[in-house]
Design a protein around this motif. Structure first.
Motif, PDB file in Angstrom:
ATOM      1  N   ILE A 183     -34.658  15.552  -9.894  1.00  0.00           N
ATOM      2  CA  ILE A 183     -35.259  16.159  -8.706  1.00  0.00           C
ATOM      3  C   ILE A 183     -36.777  15.977  -8.715  1.00  0.00           C
ATOM      4  N   ALA A 184     -37.376  16.079  -9.891  1.00  0.00           N
ATOM      5  CA  ALA A 184     -38.827  15.902 -10.008  1.00  0.00           C
ATOM      6  C   ALA A 184     -39.250  14.516  -9.523  1.00  0.00           C
ATOM      7  N   ASP A 185     -38.417  13.502  -9.743  1.00  0.00           N
ATOM      8  CA  ASP A 185     -38.728  12.143  -9.283  1.00  0.00           C
ATOM      9  C   ASP A 185     -38.738  12.074  -7.760  1.00  0.00           C
ATOM     10  N   ALA A 186     -37.781  12.741  -7.132  1.00  0.00           N
ATOM     11  CA  ALA A 186     -37.734  12.758  -5.665  1.00  0.00           C
ATOM     12  C   ALA A 186     -38.959  13.481  -5.102  1.00  0.00           C
ATOM     13  N   ILE A 187     -39.313  14.592  -5.713  1.00  0.00           N
ATOM     14  CA  ILE A 187     -40.484  15.340  -5.253  1.00  0.00           C
ATOM     15  C   ILE A 187     -41.733  14.475  -5.376  1.00  0.00           C
ATOM     16  N   LYS A 188     -41.884  13.779  -6.493  1.00  0.00           N
ATOM     17  CA  LYS A 188     -43.052  12.918  -6.700  1.00  0.00           C
ATOM     18  C   LYS A 188     -43.103  11.805  -5.657  1.00  0.00           C
ATOM     19  N   LEU A 189     -41.969  11.169  -5.389  1.00  0.00           N
ATOM     20  CA  LEU A 189     -41.925  10.111  -4.371  1.00  0.00           C
ATOM     21  C   LEU A 189     -42.364  10.648  -3.008  1.00  0.00           C
ATOM     22  N   MET A 190     -41.851  11.823  -2.659  1.00  0.00           N
ATOM     23  CA  MET A 190     -42.182  12.409  -1.361  1.00  0.00           C
ATOM     24  C   MET A 190     -43.665  12.765  -1.289  1.00  0.00           C
ATOM     25  N   GLU A 191     -44.213  13.311  -2.362  1.00  0.00           N
ATOM     26  CA  GLU A 191     -45.630  13.661  -2.374  1.00  0.00           C
ATOM     27  C   GLU A 191     -46.508  12.410  -2.369  1.00  0.00           C
ATOM     28  N   ASP A 192     -46.176  11.429  -3.207  1.00  0.00           N
ATOM     29  CA  ASP A 192     -46.984  10.208  -3.303  1.00  0.00           C
ATOM     30  C   ASP A 192     -47.044   9.449  -1.987  1.00  0.00           C
ATOM     31  N   HIS A 193     -45.931   9.447  -1.244  1.00  0.00           N
ATOM     32  CA  HIS A 193     -45.863   8.670   0.002  1.00  0.00           C
ATOM     33  C   HIS A 193     -46.023   9.542   1.246  1.00  0.00           C
ATOM     34  N   GLN A 194     -46.253  10.836   1.033  1.00  0.00           N
ATOM     35  CA  GLN A 194     -46.452  11.794   2.120  1.00  0.00           C
ATOM     36  C   GLN A 194     -45.338  11.707   3.160  1.00  0.00           C
ATOM     37  N   ILE A 195     -44.114  11.801   2.662  1.00  0.00           N
ATOM     38  CA  ILE A 195     -42.943  11.798   3.525  1.00  0.00           C
ATOM     39  C   ILE A 195     -42.136  13.062   3.271  1.00  0.00           C
ATOM     40  N   ARG A 196     -41.301  13.426   4.217  1.00  0.00           N
ATOM     41  CA  ARG A 196     -40.582  14.688   4.150  1.00  0.00           C
ATOM     42  C   ARG A 196     -39.113  14.560   3.805  1.00  0.00           C
TER      43      ARG A 196
END
Length: 152
Positions: free
Chosen positions: A23-36
């Motif tokens: 889950i932490a990987d998904a959160i990081k991807l979303m934060e890094d790419h500013q997507i929801r």
């Protein structure tokens, strides 16, 4: 005048996450790419779900068991125990597949943009994975993309 198609406004080659990712990987991807939200793929790169901010935020909400009443040895629930189990699974899950929404609504790239708008409004969702003729993920269309379609 030609009809606008989903492929004209979608984001091609969206950022995705594997279903067994942390889950932490998904959160990081979303934060890094500013997507929801992210489309979730299995090991054959087949779309199996979507993970969104809402799926992740539920982990922060307090877990409340369903209200029930015991009457003559029987348990009568005032709320669905199933929704409690669903919330529990999302709260305790460690992988994306534990928190994602499975069976997402999808749309074909060649569909009219109005069809995407109708699905998003009807089902109260924010994004639709876009598939090609062979059901491969080729893009994603969001509410923001639909707003762009309104601008001439």
């Amino acid at each position: 005048m030609t009809t606008a198609l989903v492929q004209d406004y979608m984001t091609p080659q969206p950022i995705t996450v594997q279903e067994d990712a942390a889950i932490a990987d998904a959160i990081k991807l979303m934060e890094d790419h500013q997507i929801r939200g992210l489309p979730v793929l299995d090991h054959q790169n087949t779309l199996v779900g979507l993970v969104s901010e809402a799926d992740l935020i539920v982990r922060q909400a307090p877990l409340e068991p369903p209200l029930y009443l015991t009457f003559l040895g029987s348990v009568i629930y005032f709320e669905s125990p199933e929704s409690f189990h669903h919330h529990l699974k999302k709260t305790l899950g460690q992988q994306v597949k534990d928190v994602m929404s499975d069976r997402p609504f999808t749309i074909k790239a060649t569909a009219p943009i109005s069809e995407a708008a109708q699905l998003i409004v009807k089902h109260h969702i924010s994004r639709l994975p876009v598939l090609d003729g062979e059901n491969n993920l080729v893009g994603i269309i969001t509410r923001h993309d639909l707003m762009r379609a309104l601008h001439p």
